[in-house]
Design an enzyme around this catalytic site. Structure first.
Site, PDB file in Angstrom:
ATOM      1  N   SER A 145       0.805  -1.222   0.000  1.00  0.00           N
ATOM      2  CA  SER A 145       0.000   0.000   0.000  1.00  0.00           C
ATOM      3  C   SER A 145       0.838   1.272   0.000  1.00  0.00           C
ATOM      4  O   SER A 145       0.377   2.314  -0.476  1.00  0.00           O
ATOM      5  CB  SER A 145      -0.939   0.007   1.213  1.00  0.00           C
ATOM      6  OG  SER A 145      -1.841  -1.065   1.164  1.00  0.00           O
TER       7      SER A 145
ATOM      8  N   ASP B  79      -8.983  -4.575   3.472  1.00  0.00           N
ATOM      9  CA  ASP B  79      -7.675  -5.216   3.351  1.00  0.00           C
ATOM     10  C   ASP B  79      -7.379  -6.121   4.544  1.00  0.00           C
ATOM     11  O   ASP B  79      -6.926  -7.261   4.385  1.00  0.00           O
ATOM     12  CB  ASP B  79      -6.615  -4.124   3.237  1.00  0.00           C
ATOM     13  CG  ASP B  79      -5.194  -4.651   3.173  1.00  0.00           C
ATOM     14  OD1 ASP B  79      -4.832  -5.266   2.160  1.00  0.00           O
ATOM     15  OD2 ASP B  79      -4.448  -4.449   4.145  1.00  0.00           O
TER      16      ASP B  79
ATOM     17  N   HIS C 157      -6.643 -10.162   4.774  1.00  0.00           N
ATOM     18  CA  HIS C 157      -5.421 -10.716   5.364  1.00  0.00           C
ATOM     19  C   HIS C 157      -5.758 -11.781   6.413  1.00  0.00           C
ATOM     20  O   HIS C 157      -5.025 -12.754   6.582  1.00  0.00           O
ATOM     21  CB  HIS C 157      -4.579  -9.611   6.005  1.00  0.00           C
ATOM     22  CG  HIS C 157      -3.748  -8.829   5.028  1.00  0.00           C
ATOM     23  ND1 HIS C 157      -2.865  -9.416   4.158  1.00  0.00           N
ATOM     24  CD2 HIS C 157      -3.662  -7.485   4.813  1.00  0.00           C
ATOM     25  CE1 HIS C 157      -2.266  -8.483   3.434  1.00  0.00           C
ATOM     26  NE2 HIS C 157      -2.740  -7.298   3.804  1.00  0.00           N
TER      27      HIS C 157
ATOM     28  N   ASP D 199      -5.945   0.036  -4.029  1.00  0.00           N
ATOM     29  CA  ASP D 199      -4.497   0.113  -4.187  1.00  0.00           C
ATOM     30  C   ASP D 199      -3.935  -1.191  -4.729  1.00  0.00           C
ATOM     31  O   ASP D 199      -2.918  -1.208  -5.407  1.00  0.00           O
ATOM     32  CB  ASP D 199      -3.823   0.494  -2.862  1.00  0.00           C
ATOM     33  CG  ASP D 199      -4.344  -0.315  -1.679  1.00  0.00           C
ATOM     34  OD1 ASP D 199      -5.269  -1.129  -1.858  1.00  0.00           O
ATOM     35  OD2 ASP D 199      -3.840  -0.112  -0.560  1.00  0.00           O
TER      36      ASP D 199
ATOM     37  N   HIS E 275      -1.407  -9.958  -0.561  1.00  0.00           N
ATOM     38  CA  HIS E 275      -1.906  -9.187  -1.697  1.00  0.00           C
ATOM     39  C   HIS E 275      -1.761 -10.011  -2.970  1.00  0.00           C
ATOM     40  O   HIS E 275      -1.060 -11.014  -3.006  1.00  0.00           O
ATOM     41  CB  HIS E 275      -1.098  -7.892  -1.854  1.00  0.00           C
ATOM     42  CG  HIS E 275      -1.195  -6.968  -0.689  1.00  0.00           C
ATOM     43  ND1 HIS E 275      -0.387  -5.858  -0.554  1.00  0.00           N
ATOM     44  CD2 HIS E 275      -1.995  -6.984   0.412  1.00  0.00           C
ATOM     45  CE1 HIS E 275      -0.688  -5.233   0.578  1.00  0.00           C
ATOM     46  NE2 HIS E 275      -1.668  -5.898   1.170  1.00  0.00           N
TER      47      HIS E 275
END
Length: 527
Positions: free
Chosen positions: A113, A351, A355, A392, A488
């Site tokens: 990010s 996000d 995760h 992002d 990611h």
């Protein structure tokens, strides 16, 4: 037959063919809702105005909100409303202009990010883990910062006399919000206790300090610049602004000692002294008391660390505003400036839920993010405000199997023509949604805190979920590769745009082009 005559005959033949095709289009086809809906959407796009300059720009960043997250959230939204789900849209998916965005960092195929947000804010790509600096930086080396700093869209907006704001459901010092205002050789330098002694001695400043003293640092970097500072900053991360002393704990502190700072500075007090006309708030009551017509600036820190997941927000001790509430309040403060404003809104917890391997949490926060976008649409003039909605990066989050139409997106796969859960080669059922890597399966029932997974041992791999309800908030999908946290992904993400200048959001673009769209709309850089 000469060439001119041949071309003319061909054109006539094509026209006749087209006419015949239109004439014989079956009525059940032309009257189909699918057909007419698509036709209406195209007509709307053809009527879009050609204005390119905006008074205001709002950049929405759904952290980790990849394409598969958008698709799943869209279906989830529809199913919550009692529909099959696939036919619906998230509000911003109906914006007239869309592009695909390449997310890689200069030194990384799959990005983080810090590098991605620096690209969107500055117009150039940079390395993983660094903020507000170009690729010539050496991560963790304070001495390489000087001379490699980049100026951001938010800083340029300040210089131009616009009002500015930052909102995040993560810590306000976290990578994405920090990239709007800070310069750091390491994204983890959120307060002085996070920095190596060598960096402190060399004169590098922690990210929290750079936020509170934004005005001073910006004016020092550029001769002759006079700005009035960030008008609205709201998010989590109080610990980075408070001394490591229980005497400074907030009423809703979770830790025995809330603050992390080892320099004995209370940055919230410093901010209040610096801006006597500003309001510092830390809970729902303080937020609700904000008078947006009279207050000049607001600093809100609603949690010791990140703000709560949307599904868990009701469990906060002192209460937290939603991302939509923060967005509406910020706009109502910023639009008091006749010159216009720039606002960045991040949903950081999409996000974090990914995760943690918790699809339910990620989708819930995505829908809360959608409400924030709608709050912006409803509280701004479409003829003068450019709204950009993007991410992002994505996550290794998949939609798999062959579930039938309307099958619960959080449920087990049930194939077309069947009422029973499909089974894999090992004889056990499997879910539509899953992760390539991470901590793996959890059956935590009604647990709404996605982070509860980190207290448990890794459970990646296949599990027999025959008798498990996979649609509960606390269900965490199976993962293939065991890792301490899901990662990611490197694929492209979407950019949806509405308002003056949105016409330029098209095709497949590099992520740093986002800055140039903002600059084009606001005229931040003199060319």
């Amino acid at each position: 037959m000469n060439r001119t005559w041949k071309v003319a005959c061909t054109a006539v033949a094509l026209a006749v063919s087209a006419s015949l095709h239109a004439a014989v289009l079956p009525e059940h086809q032309s009257n189909s809702a699918w057909f007419t809906d698509a036709q209406a959407k195209l007509s709307t796009k053809l009527q879009t105005n050609n204005q390119f300059k905006a008074k205001n720009v709002i950049l929405f960043v759904g952290d980790g909100m990849g394409i598969s997250t958008l698709t799943s959230a869209r279906i989830h939204k529809g199913q919550l409303a009692g529909n099959p789900g696939e036919e619906g849209y998230l509000s911003f998916e109906s914006f007239p202009h869309t592009a695909l965005v390449k997310t890689y960092n200069v030194d990384a195929q799959t990005p983080d990010s810090a590098g991605t947000m620096t690209a969107m804010m500055s117009g150039l790509k940079t390395d993983v883990g660094v903020i507000g600096v170009d690729e010539d930086i050496e991560r963790g080396n304070c001495s390489t910062v000087a001379g490699n700093e980049v100026i951001t869209a938010l800083e340029l907006a300040e210089i131009k006399g616009l009002s500015t704001g930052i909102i995040s459901t993560a810590r306000i010092t976290h990578a994405t919000p920090a990239a709007t205002y800070a310069k750091s050789a390491d994204r983890n330098w959120e307060d002085i206790s996070d920095m190596p002694e060598a960096a402190v001695t060399a004169g590098c400043s922690d990210i929290a300090d750079q936020l509170v003293n934004f005005e001073t640092y910006l004016e020092a970097r550029y001769t002759g610049v006079d700005v009035d500072g960030i008008d609205v900053a709201m998010g989590g991360g109080r610990r980075h602004f408070l001394p490591k002393d229980a005497a400074f704990n907030s009423p809703d502190a979770v830790s025995d000692v809330e603050g992390d700072r080892t320099d004995e500075r209370d940055l919230t007090a410093e901010w209040q002294t610096m801006y006597e006309n500003g309001v510092y708030v830390y809970d729902q009551a303080g937020f609700d008391a904000i008078d947006t017509e009279s207050v000049e600036r607001v600093f809100g820190l609603f949690n010791e660390s990140h703000m709560q997941y949307e599904a868990d927000r009701g469990n906060d001790i002192a209460g937290e505003p939603s991302i939509a509430e923060m967005t509406e309040t910020a706009i109502n403060i910023l639009d008091n400036n006749e010159n216009g404003f720039f606002l960045m809104v991040e949903s950081g917890r999409i996000d974090h839920a990914h995760h943690a391997g918790n699809a339910a949490g990620a989708l819930t926060d995505t829908l809360a993010f959608e409400e924030a976008v709608m709050a912006a649409v409803e509280n701004t003039d479409p003829s003068e405000t450019l709204i950009l909605v993007t991410a992002d990066h994505g996550h290794v989050f998949t939609i798999a199997g062959y579930p039938k139409r309307g099958n619960p997106i959080l449920g087990k796969v049930v194939n077309v023509g069947s009422d029973d859960a499909a089974t894999a080669a090992d004889g056990t059922p499997y879910t539509t949604l899953g992760y390539t890597n991470g901590l793996g399966f959890r059956n935590l029932g009604d647990e709404t805190d996605s982070d509860a997974t980190y207290a448990l041992e890794n459970a990646a791999g296949r599990v027999d979920i025959t008798n498990i309800d996979t649609t509960t908030p606390g269900y965490h999908q199976e993962a293939l590769i065991p890792l301490s946290s899901e990662t990611h992904s490197g694929e492209d993400i979407a950019l949806h745009a509405k308002g003056p200048g949105s016409q330029l959001a098209q095709g497949v673009i590099e992520q740093n082009v986002v800055f140039h769209l903002i600059n084009q709309a606001l005229g931040l850089v003199n060319e």
